[in-house]
Scaffold this active site. Structure first.
Site, PDB file in Angstrom:
ATOM      1  N   GLN A   1      33.309  45.163  96.324  1.00  0.00           N
ATOM      2  CA  GLN A   1      33.377  44.916  94.875  1.00  0.00           C
ATOM      3  C   GLN A   1      33.132  43.442  94.609  1.00  0.00           C
ATOM      4  O   GLN A   1      33.627  42.570  95.321  1.00  0.00           O
ATOM      5  CB  GLN A   1      34.746  45.356  94.351  1.00  0.00           C
ATOM      6  CG  GLN A   1      34.969  45.097  92.871  1.00  0.00           C
ATOM      7  CD  GLN A   1      35.695  43.794  92.620  1.00  0.00           C
ATOM      8  OE1 GLN A   1      36.585  43.423  93.394  1.00  0.00           O
ATOM      9  NE2 GLN A   1      35.334  43.085  91.559  1.00  0.00           N
TER      10      GLN A   1
ATOM     11  N   THR B   1      32.088  44.522  89.010  1.00  0.00           N
ATOM     12  CA  THR B   1      33.109  44.770  87.986  1.00  0.00           C
ATOM     13  C   THR B   1      32.786  43.985  86.725  1.00  0.00           C
ATOM     14  O   THR B   1      32.632  42.762  86.763  1.00  0.00           O
ATOM     15  CB  THR B   1      34.504  44.391  88.530  1.00  0.00           C
ATOM     16  OG1 THR B   1      34.785  45.245  89.633  1.00  0.00           O
ATOM     17  CG2 THR B   1      35.587  44.567  87.474  1.00  0.00           C
TER      18      THR B   1
ATOM     19  N   ARG C   1      48.759  40.171  81.012  1.00  0.00           N
ATOM     20  CA  ARG C   1      49.749  41.055  81.648  1.00  0.00           C
ATOM     21  C   ARG C   1      51.129  40.439  81.485  1.00  0.00           C
ATOM     22  O   ARG C   1      51.478  39.462  82.158  1.00  0.00           O
ATOM     23  CB  ARG C   1      49.396  41.260  83.120  1.00  0.00           C
ATOM     24  CG  ARG C   1      48.030  41.922  83.238  1.00  0.00           C
ATOM     25  CD  ARG C   1      47.636  42.263  84.648  1.00  0.00           C
ATOM     26  NE  ARG C   1      46.202  42.505  84.666  1.00  0.00           N
ATOM     27  CZ  ARG C   1      45.406  42.249  85.687  1.00  0.00           C
ATOM     28  NH1 ARG C   1      45.909  41.773  86.812  1.00  0.00           N
ATOM     29  NH2 ARG C   1      44.116  42.488  85.605  1.00  0.00           N
TER      30      ARG C   1
ATOM     31  N   LYS D   1      31.119  48.780  87.372  1.00  0.00           N
ATOM     32  CA  LYS D   1      32.499  49.281  87.180  1.00  0.00           C
ATOM     33  C   LYS D   1      33.118  48.691  85.908  1.00  0.00           C
ATOM     34  O   LYS D   1      32.972  47.493  85.650  1.00  0.00           O
ATOM     35  CB  LYS D   1      33.357  48.889  88.387  1.00  0.00           C
ATOM     36  CG  LYS D   1      34.832  49.228  88.252  1.00  0.00           C
ATOM     37  CD  LYS D   1      35.574  48.960  89.545  1.00  0.00           C
ATOM     38  CE  LYS D   1      37.039  49.343  89.471  1.00  0.00           C
ATOM     39  NZ  LYS D   1      37.884  48.350  88.809  1.00  0.00           N
TER      40      LYS D   1
ATOM     41  N   HIS E   1      40.066  49.695  84.093  1.00  0.00           N
ATOM     42  CA  HIS E   1      40.748  48.824  85.064  1.00  0.00           C
ATOM     43  C   HIS E   1      42.227  49.242  85.186  1.00  0.00           C
ATOM     44  O   HIS E   1      43.112  48.420  85.382  1.00  0.00           O
ATOM     45  CB  HIS E   1      40.645  47.370  84.583  1.00  0.00           C
ATOM     46  CG  HIS E   1      40.488  46.351  85.674  1.00  0.00           C
ATOM     47  ND1 HIS E   1      39.309  45.689  85.922  1.00  0.00           N
ATOM     48  CD2 HIS E   1      41.366  45.855  86.570  1.00  0.00           C
ATOM     49  CE1 HIS E   1      39.478  44.825  86.915  1.00  0.00           C
ATOM     50  NE2 HIS E   1      40.723  44.909  87.333  1.00  0.00           N
TER      51      HIS E   1
ATOM     52  N   ARG F   1      44.723  47.504  82.778  1.00  0.00           N
ATOM     53  CA  ARG F   1      45.203  46.157  83.119  1.00  0.00           C
ATOM     54  C   ARG F   1      44.482  45.048  82.359  1.00  0.00           C
ATOM     55  O   ARG F   1      44.845  43.888  82.478  1.00  0.00           O
ATOM     56  CB  ARG F   1      45.031  45.913  84.633  1.00  0.00           C
ATOM     57  CG  ARG F   1      45.893  46.805  85.478  1.00  0.00           C
ATOM     58  CD  ARG F   1      45.471  46.780  86.931  1.00  0.00           C
ATOM     59  NE  ARG F   1      45.811  45.569  87.643  1.00  0.00           N
ATOM     60  CZ  ARG F   1      46.987  45.273  88.126  1.00  0.00           C
ATOM     61  NH1 ARG F   1      47.991  46.120  87.961  1.00  0.00           N
ATOM     62  NH2 ARG F   1      47.198  44.148  88.794  1.00  0.00           N
TER      63      ARG F   1
END
Ligand SMILES: Cc1cc2nc3c(=O)[nH]c(=O)nc-3n(C[C@H](O)[C@H](O)[C@H](O)COP(=O)(O)O)c2cc1C
Length: 385
Positions: free
Chosen positions: A131, A159, A168, A254, A278, A281
């Protein structure tokens, strides 16, 4: 008897992980962005889907295997890229990669893994899917792409849903950064987990060896500079087209949620998209990927190009995603909960559980093979309540 004979669901592993990890480490895995509505929406989207059983199929030859990106896998689910797994176990990346190889499950190594890509490739005897976050600097991006190509990675997963860092709240409240903020709460929760703490201290500081440029001190790459590195790039369509030109093997985008974006990526020559938020997130207002899948499938995107993650917590959830158009389904947090619960044996147990549950759901539905899910989709076997 298996040590995990009493573990029947992902939540059983989650509860064990909560007890075995310091609070900030558990919350880093478990948490989502903002008020965690997207996280909740992911679970609700699966809960709302019903599958209609059809009778009369012969299951003697049930087959869960599936072709994905030119490789054959034993099951239609895999391990999503998970960065900073060193917070769970110093060898987390190797452990997940090893179990995946043993069980015939796809595994995507995160750009922000705490083990170098080449070390994983050497240990497995084959390079993993890799990734990639497009960094700010084109030379840093090119050097990482070259590195993944040299290592032999068969698939690159770019990504795209990190245009800004997710807010977060659990991490902000714990002051989660490297090195960790030495607040009273963080010190106490660390001391309450002496095995975890001893393993972590013996392993030395957490680093991000895939991201260090030649000559750069890896240990000096802090969590915040890492977040800036991974989210500071301009990932516009022109950059994605350049990545397509440069990367010679299979390429996946992604973090796609809009059907138009999926079409545009495939139009650029990407082989597939991961329909993903995700795991809730990044953006609290994002829709659940499962809800976006039918429009993509109805728009003519084949299952082979539609992968999905976010909120998958059982074998039945995997089958629901396949029923709605996905060709491969990834899970993130569940594998880290299992790893924290009991290392490789626990991850293997979770894979076996999911596999049994996919097989059970297929039998009850009258679906004989995942590879022939297309015929089964044509019967319109799902409903949303
Ligand atoms: C602890 C953690 C770290 C993650 N790190 C990355 C990462 O480095 N790169 C990435 O593309 N996605 C990352 N993700 C997102 C996952 O790849 C995946 O999209 C998400 O976990 C799927 O949702 P689920 O956890 O509900 O299964 C991470 C997720 C978690 C929980």
């Amino acid at each position: 008897m298996s040590l995990f004979a009493d573990f029947h669901t992902v939540d059983d592993f989650r509860q064990r992980a909560r007890r075995r990890l310091p609070r900030y480490a558990f919350d880093f895995i478990d948490g989502g962005a903002g008020s965690e509505r997207a996280l909740a929406r992911n679970a609700t989207a699966f809960a709302r889907v019903e599958l209609v059983p059809r009778l009369g199929a012969c299951h003697a030859q049930q087959d869960l295997s599936v072709d994905c990106m030119g490789q054959r896998f034993e099951v239609p689910f895999g391990i999503a890229p998970l960065g900073l797994c060193g917070l769970v176990h110093p060898q987390a990346d190797q452990m997940l990669a090893r179990v995946a190889a043993r069980c015939g499950v796809p595994f995507v190594l995160s750009a922000t893994s705490n083990t170098p890509l080449e070390q994983i490739a050497d240990a497995l005897g084959q390079a993993p899917w890799f990734q990639f976050y497009a960094p700010k600097s084109t030379s840093a991006a090119n050097s990482l792409l070259d590195r993944a190509e040299r290592a032999g990675c068969p698939v690159l997963v770019v990504t795209a849903d990190v245009a800004a860092p997710g807010k977060r709240l659990r991490d902000l409240r714990h002051g989660l950064k490297l090195p960790l903020r030495p607040s009273l709460g963080n010190i106490v929760t660390t001391l309450c987990h002496p095995h975890w703490a001893a393993r972590r201290v013996l392993a030395g500081p957490i680093t991000f060896p895939n991201l260090a440029m030649p000559g750069e001190d890896q240990a000096a790459l802090s969590f915040s500079s890492l977040m800036a590195w991974q989210t500071g790039g301009t990932l516009d369509w022109a950059t994605l087209a350049r990545i397509r030109e440069r990367w010679p093997r299979k390429l996946i985008l992604k973090g796609v949620l809009a059907a138009e974006d999926a079409q545009q990526a495939l139009g650029l020559g990407f082989d597939a998209v991961v329909v993903s938020n995700h795991g809730g997130r990044q953006f609290d207002s994002a829709p659940a990927p499962l809800s976006m899948l039918p429009a993509m499938s109805a728009g003519g995107i084949p299952a082979a190009s539609l992968l999905l993650d976010s909120g998958v917590r059982s074998g039945e959830d995997i089958v629901k995603a396949i029923a709605m158009g996905a060709g491969m389904v990834f899970l993130g947090r569940p594998f880290l909960f299992a790893l924290a619960s009991g290392g490789e044996a626990a991850v293997e147990h979770l894979i076996a559980l999911l596999k049994q549950d996919v097989a059970r759901a297929m039998s009850l539905l009258g679906m004989v093979s995942v590879a022939q899910a297309g015929q089964w989709r044509e019967k319109g076997m799902y409903g949303i309540c």
